[in-house]
Design a protein around this motif. Structure first.
Motif, PDB file in Angstrom:
ATOM      1  N   GLU A  85       0.835  -1.288  -0.075  1.00 44.75           N
ATOM      2  CA  GLU A  85       0.452  -0.167  -0.082  1.00 44.75           C
ATOM      3  C   GLU A  85       0.773   1.250   0.355  1.00 44.75           C
ATOM      4  O   GLU A  85       1.810   1.277   1.132  1.00 44.75           O
ATOM      5  CB  GLU A  85      -1.097   0.009   1.517  1.00 44.75           C
ATOM      6  CG  GLU A  85      -1.925  -0.716   1.165  1.00 44.75           C
ATOM      7  CD  GLU A  85      -2.921  -0.551   2.581  1.00 44.75           C
ATOM      8  OE1 GLU A  85      -2.827  -0.318   3.395  1.00 44.75           O
ATOM      9  OE2 GLU A  85      -3.557  -2.133   3.437  1.00 44.75           O
ATOM     10  N   TYR A 120      -2.948   3.858  -3.826  1.00 43.15           N
ATOM     11  CA  TYR A 120      -3.081   2.693  -4.098  1.00 43.15           C
ATOM     12  C   TYR A 120      -2.452   1.393  -3.821  1.00 43.15           C
ATOM     13  O   TYR A 120      -2.181   1.574  -2.248  1.00 43.15           O
ATOM     14  CB  TYR A 120      -1.691   2.543  -5.584  1.00 43.15           C
ATOM     15  CG  TYR A 120      -1.877   3.895  -6.363  1.00 43.15           C
ATOM     16  CD1 TYR A 120      -2.707   4.265  -7.552  1.00 43.15           C
ATOM     17  CD2 TYR A 120      -1.238   5.192  -6.548  1.00 43.15           C
ATOM     18  CE1 TYR A 120      -3.202   5.270  -7.830  1.00 43.15           C
ATOM     19  CE2 TYR A 120      -1.595   6.284  -7.318  1.00 43.15           C
ATOM     20  CZ  TYR A 120      -2.764   6.130  -7.856  1.00 43.15           C
ATOM     21  OH  TYR A 120      -2.800   7.557  -8.557  1.00 43.15           O
ATOM     22  N   SER A 121      -2.894   0.223  -3.928  1.00 39.75           N
ATOM     23  CA  SER A 121      -3.051  -1.207  -3.313  1.00 39.75           C
ATOM     24  C   SER A 121      -2.537  -2.113  -4.123  1.00 39.75           C
ATOM     25  O   SER A 121      -3.446  -1.851  -5.097  1.00 39.75           O
ATOM     26  CB  SER A 121      -3.641  -0.693  -2.571  1.00 39.75           C
ATOM     27  OG  SER A 121      -3.481  -2.237  -2.121  1.00 39.75           O
TER      28      SER A 121
ATOM     29  N   LYS B  16     -14.065   5.042  -4.092  1.00 36.00           N
ATOM     30  CA  LYS B  16     -12.848   3.729  -4.247  1.00 36.00           C
ATOM     31  C   LYS B  16     -12.747   3.186  -4.890  1.00 36.00           C
ATOM     32  O   LYS B  16     -14.000   1.682  -5.234  1.00 36.00           O
ATOM     33  CB  LYS B  16     -12.861   3.584  -2.308  1.00 36.00           C
ATOM     34  CG  LYS B  16     -11.839   3.216  -1.538  1.00 36.00           C
ATOM     35  CD  LYS B  16     -12.572   2.808  -0.388  1.00 36.00           C
ATOM     36  CE  LYS B  16     -10.601   1.624   0.402  1.00 36.00           C
ATOM     37  NZ  LYS B  16     -11.580   2.084   1.657  1.00 36.00           N
ATOM     38  N   LYS B  18     -12.007  -1.189  -6.057  1.00 43.67           N
ATOM     39  CA  LYS B  18     -10.755  -2.835  -6.071  1.00 43.67           C
ATOM     40  C   LYS B  18     -11.562  -3.458  -7.104  1.00 43.67           C
ATOM     41  O   LYS B  18     -12.863  -3.302  -7.420  1.00 43.67           O
ATOM     42  CB  LYS B  18     -11.704  -3.090  -4.877  1.00 43.67           C
ATOM     43  CG  LYS B  18     -10.760  -4.383  -4.268  1.00 43.67           C
ATOM     44  CD  LYS B  18     -11.405  -4.730  -3.117  1.00 43.67           C
ATOM     45  CE  LYS B  18     -10.851  -6.036  -2.469  1.00 43.67           C
ATOM     46  NZ  LYS B  18     -11.551  -6.662  -1.031  1.00 43.67           N
ATOM     47  N   ILE B  70      -5.264  -7.465  -8.256  1.00 44.72           N
ATOM     48  CA  ILE B  70      -6.031  -6.746  -7.621  1.00 44.72           C
ATOM     49  C   ILE B  70      -5.457  -5.552  -7.145  1.00 44.72           C
ATOM     50  O   ILE B  70      -4.675  -5.801  -6.748  1.00 44.72           O
ATOM     51  CB  ILE B  70      -6.072  -7.579  -5.806  1.00 44.72           C
ATOM     52  CG1 ILE B  70      -6.978  -8.743  -6.130  1.00 44.72           C
ATOM     53  CG2 ILE B  70      -7.733  -6.339  -6.052  1.00 44.72           C
ATOM     54  CD1 ILE B  70      -7.091  -9.288  -4.496  1.00 44.72           C
ATOM     55  N   LYS B  72      -6.100  -1.474  -5.677  1.00 41.24           N
ATOM     56  CA  LYS B  72      -7.251  -0.670  -5.511  1.00 41.24           C
ATOM     57  C   LYS B  72      -6.498   0.966  -5.618  1.00 41.24           C
ATOM     58  O   LYS B  72      -5.113   0.866  -5.713  1.00 41.24           O
ATOM     59  CB  LYS B  72      -6.899  -1.059  -3.779  1.00 41.24           C
ATOM     60  CG  LYS B  72      -8.010  -2.186  -3.794  1.00 41.24           C
ATOM     61  CD  LYS B  72      -7.571  -2.444  -1.954  1.00 41.24           C
ATOM     62  CE  LYS B  72      -7.610  -3.508  -1.692  1.00 41.24           C
ATOM     63  NZ  LYS B  72      -7.013  -4.019   0.067  1.00 41.24           N
ATOM     64  N   LYS B  74      -7.984   5.013  -5.492  1.00 43.14           N
ATOM     65  CA  LYS B  74      -9.360   6.231  -5.418  1.00 43.14           C
ATOM     66  C   LYS B  74      -9.434   7.494  -6.583  1.00 43.14           C
ATOM     67  O   LYS B  74      -8.349   7.751  -6.630  1.00 43.14           O
ATOM     68  CB  LYS B  74      -8.550   7.066  -4.328  1.00 43.14           C
ATOM     69  CG  LYS B  74      -9.041   5.667  -3.217  1.00 43.14           C
ATOM     70  CD  LYS B  74      -9.023   6.570  -1.960  1.00 43.14           C
ATOM     71  CE  LYS B  74      -9.001   4.987  -0.538  1.00 43.14           C
ATOM     72  NZ  LYS B  74      -8.388   5.558   0.152  1.00 43.14           N
TER      73      LYS B  74
END
Lengths: 159, 104
Positions: A85, A120-121, B16, B18, B70, B72, B74
């Motif tokens: 992250e 971000y992740s 958000k 994902k 994956i 993620k 925003k």
């Protein structure tokens, strides 16, 4: 005739939808191909940004779900999917992730859009213990970075 | 079927997202081990997302993302619940995958 027009229109639309991003934002695979084949982290950073001088601040980097042996070294149980992250409050233009454990150094590069909130992740693979480095190129042209040392219990590239 | 699953949620002005792309993400080393040919490596090289025709996310990737990666991220702007987030990826062999999700 109408049918032919319709066909060519649909084909055109299809062709457009196949290359959605390259027309709108920078595809670093095409614009900077040397980044992705560089074996050393410094070489990749040099190819990406033209310099390796970075300022160690303003960027947060965390390897989630890993145990910390000490304050600086984290151990990931599974090298096949290490959650990373990172976030920054800096007005960024480009964000890139590198590591020095795999045969090539570059992991990914984001081109920041005007709508982006820079948090971000991702999950990455690492074959050996190494260092992960996130570099943020600010709109001021300076490079900001954060690093995290990582141990892996099981290599992720042999799968 | 190659595809990408998208989940998006709006919370205090920030969307958000994902997303999971279905992809093997074979590295050069893995390909060499399996088929003896490094060139069989195949991984996602580019992921992007649009919402209401605006480009909100753009990422060039290498083979070191995990299998079925994956991501993620925003974004914020003039977006509301019910708007669709469209995502697509392209891999090394030129194949593309697509997916979409409604902002909840």
């Amino acid at each position: 005739m109408q049918r032919r027009q319709f066909l060519s229109l649909t084909l055109g639309a299809l062709a457009l939808s196949v290359v959605p991003a390259s027309v709108r934002a920078e595809d670093f695979r095409k614009s900077k191909p040397t980044v992705w084949s560089a074996h050393k982290m410094d070489d990749a950073i040099q190819a990406m940004f033209g310099t390796t001088t970075t300022i160690e601040k303003g960027v947060k980097l965390k390897a989630a779900n890993v145990s910390f042996d000490s304050a600086t070294v984290a151990t990931a149980a599974n090298g096949g999917a290490i959650p990373l992250e990172f976030s920054t409050k800096i007005d960024a233009k480009t964000i890139a992730v590198f590591q020095d454990a795999n045969p090539e150094a570059a992991v990914c590069a984001y081109s920041v859009t005007k709508y982006s909130v820079n948090e971000y992740s991702i999950k990455i693979k690492m074959g050996n213990p190494g260092t992960v480095k996130v570099i943020v190129e600010g709109t001021d042209g300076k490079l900001y970075s954060a690093t995290q040392k990582l141990n892996v219990a099981k290599g992720g590239c042999e799968g | 079927m190659a595809g990408i699953k998208v989940k998006a949620k709006l919370k205090s002005g920030v969307v958000k997202v994902k997303a999971m792309a279905k992809h093997n993400m074979t590295t050069y080393n893995q390909a060499e081990k399996k088929t003896g040919n490094k060139d069989d490596a195949n991984f996602i090289t580019h992921i992007s997302a649009t919402c209401n025709g605006e480009n909100v996310f753009d990422m060039s990737t290498s083979q070191f993302l995990s299998k079925n990666p994956i991501v993620k991220f925003k974004f914020k702007g003039d977006f509301k619940k019910g708007d669709k987030v469209l995502m697509s990826f392209e891999d090394r062999k030129g194949k593309t995958g697509k997916g979409k999700g409604k902002i909840k």
